[in-house]
Design a protein around this motif. Sequence first.
Motif, short mmCIF file in Angstrom:
data_model
loop_
_atom_site.label_atom_id
_atom_site.label_comp_id
_atom_site.label_asym_id
_atom_site.label_seq_id
_atom_site.Cartn_x
_atom_site.Cartn_y
_atom_site.Cartn_z
N GLU A 20 -14.97 2.55 -2.74
CA GLU A 20 -15.62 3.64 -2.90
C GLU A 20 -16.93 3.78 -3.71
O GLU A 20 -18.06 3.82 -3.51
CB GLU A 20 -14.85 4.99 -2.90
CG GLU A 20 -15.92 6.30 -2.81
CD GLU A 20 -16.45 6.43 -1.34
OE1 GLU A 20 -17.62 7.08 -1.22
OE2 GLU A 20 -15.83 5.80 -0.22
N GLU A 47 1.72 -1.64 -2.93
CA GLU A 47 1.45 -0.72 -2.14
C GLU A 47 1.76 0.78 -2.37
O GLU A 47 0.97 1.59 -2.40
CB GLU A 47 1.86 -0.91 -0.33
CG GLU A 47 1.39 -2.05 0.19
CD GLU A 47 2.11 -2.51 1.48
OE1 GLU A 47 3.20 -2.31 1.79
OE2 GLU A 47 1.22 -3.49 2.17
N GLU A 82 -0.48 1.69 -5.23
CA GLU A 82 -1.79 2.07 -4.69
C GLU A 82 -1.94 3.48 -3.98
O GLU A 82 -2.75 4.22 -4.14
CB GLU A 82 -2.22 1.08 -3.47
CG GLU A 82 -3.86 1.51 -3.05
CD GLU A 82 -4.85 1.66 -3.97
OE1 GLU A 82 -5.79 1.92 -3.49
OE2 GLU A 82 -4.96 1.29 -5.08
N SER A 83 -0.64 3.73 -3.47
CA SER A 83 -0.40 5.13 -2.74
C SER A 83 -0.46 6.18 -3.64
O SER A 83 -0.97 7.26 -3.36
CB SER A 83 0.45 4.99 -1.95
OG SER A 83 1.75 5.19 -2.66
N LYS A 84 -0.08 5.79 -4.98
CA LYS A 84 -0.23 6.91 -5.98
C LYS A 84 -1.26 6.94 -6.75
O LYS A 84 -1.92 8.11 -7.33
CB LYS A 84 1.18 6.71 -6.92
CG LYS A 84 2.39 7.02 -5.96
CD LYS A 84 3.66 6.80 -6.81
CE LYS A 84 5.09 7.11 -5.96
NZ LYS A 84 6.15 6.66 -6.94
N TYR A 121 -7.72 1.09 -6.38
CA TYR A 121 -8.43 -0.11 -5.27
C TYR A 121 -9.35 0.88 -4.38
O TYR A 121 -10.47 0.40 -4.13
CB TYR A 121 -7.37 -0.68 -4.25
CG TYR A 121 -7.93 -1.67 -3.38
CD1 TYR A 121 -8.60 -2.54 -3.88
CD2 TYR A 121 -7.76 -1.42 -2.18
CE1 TYR A 121 -9.35 -3.60 -2.90
CE2 TYR A 121 -8.37 -2.31 -1.03
CZ TYR A 121 -9.14 -3.41 -1.35
OH TYR A 121 -9.57 -4.19 -0.38
N ALA A 122 -8.84 1.97 -3.80
CA ALA A 122 -9.59 2.91 -2.90
C ALA A 122 -10.97 3.21 -3.78
O ALA A 122 -12.17 3.47 -3.09
CB ALA A 122 -9.03 3.98 -2.31
N GLN A 123 -10.75 3.76 -4.72
CA GLN A 123 -11.78 4.20 -5.74
C GLN A 123 -12.90 3.25 -6.02
O GLN A 123 -13.96 3.47 -6.04
CB GLN A 123 -11.17 5.05 -7.12
CG GLN A 123 -10.58 6.15 -6.98
CD GLN A 123 -9.70 6.49 -8.19
OE1 GLN A 123 -9.85 6.16 -9.33
NE2 GLN A 123 -9.18 7.67 -7.84
N HIS A 149 -4.46 5.08 -6.22
CA HIS A 149 -5.60 5.12 -5.54
C HIS A 149 -6.84 4.01 -6.46
O HIS A 149 -8.00 4.57 -6.04
CB HIS A 149 -6.51 6.36 -5.19
CG HIS A 149 -5.26 7.07 -4.49
ND1 HIS A 149 -4.71 6.81 -3.19
CD2 HIS A 149 -4.71 8.27 -4.72
CE1 HIS A 149 -3.77 7.81 -2.86
NE2 HIS A 149 -3.50 8.59 -3.66
#
Length: 117
Positions: A78, A64, A67-69, A73-75, A71
């Motif tokens: 998207e 986690e 990922e917070s640093k 997975y988020a990218q 990103h």
Amino acid sequence: MANDKFFLMNSLLDFYGSLLTEKQKKAAYMYYVYDCSINEISDELEISKQAVFDNLKRAENNLEEYESKLHLYAQSKESQRNRDLKNEELKTLFKELKKDDYLNLKTLQKIEDLIFE
């Protein structure tokens, strides 16, 4: 909700699993990817159930934090959303073209823009 966390951790392992310690990685892969129980992991790794739990908790926190640093997975999500939207728009434009008796240059230009942007 538990399934959401399971899916998220499995996905984060794909991106950041190699950054975990060997013990964290083994426990996390066995738990989240291979669906092993805490008891099975404990037996396989020859460590206590508490050690398995601790390794899983540290692995979750680390994943986690990465990922917070970063990103990644988020990218990735998207990018997939954008690809899906483009594909839907292309399908719609092709349907428009099929309806016309002549080639609509405006529609063709939109398709070209979507494909080559």
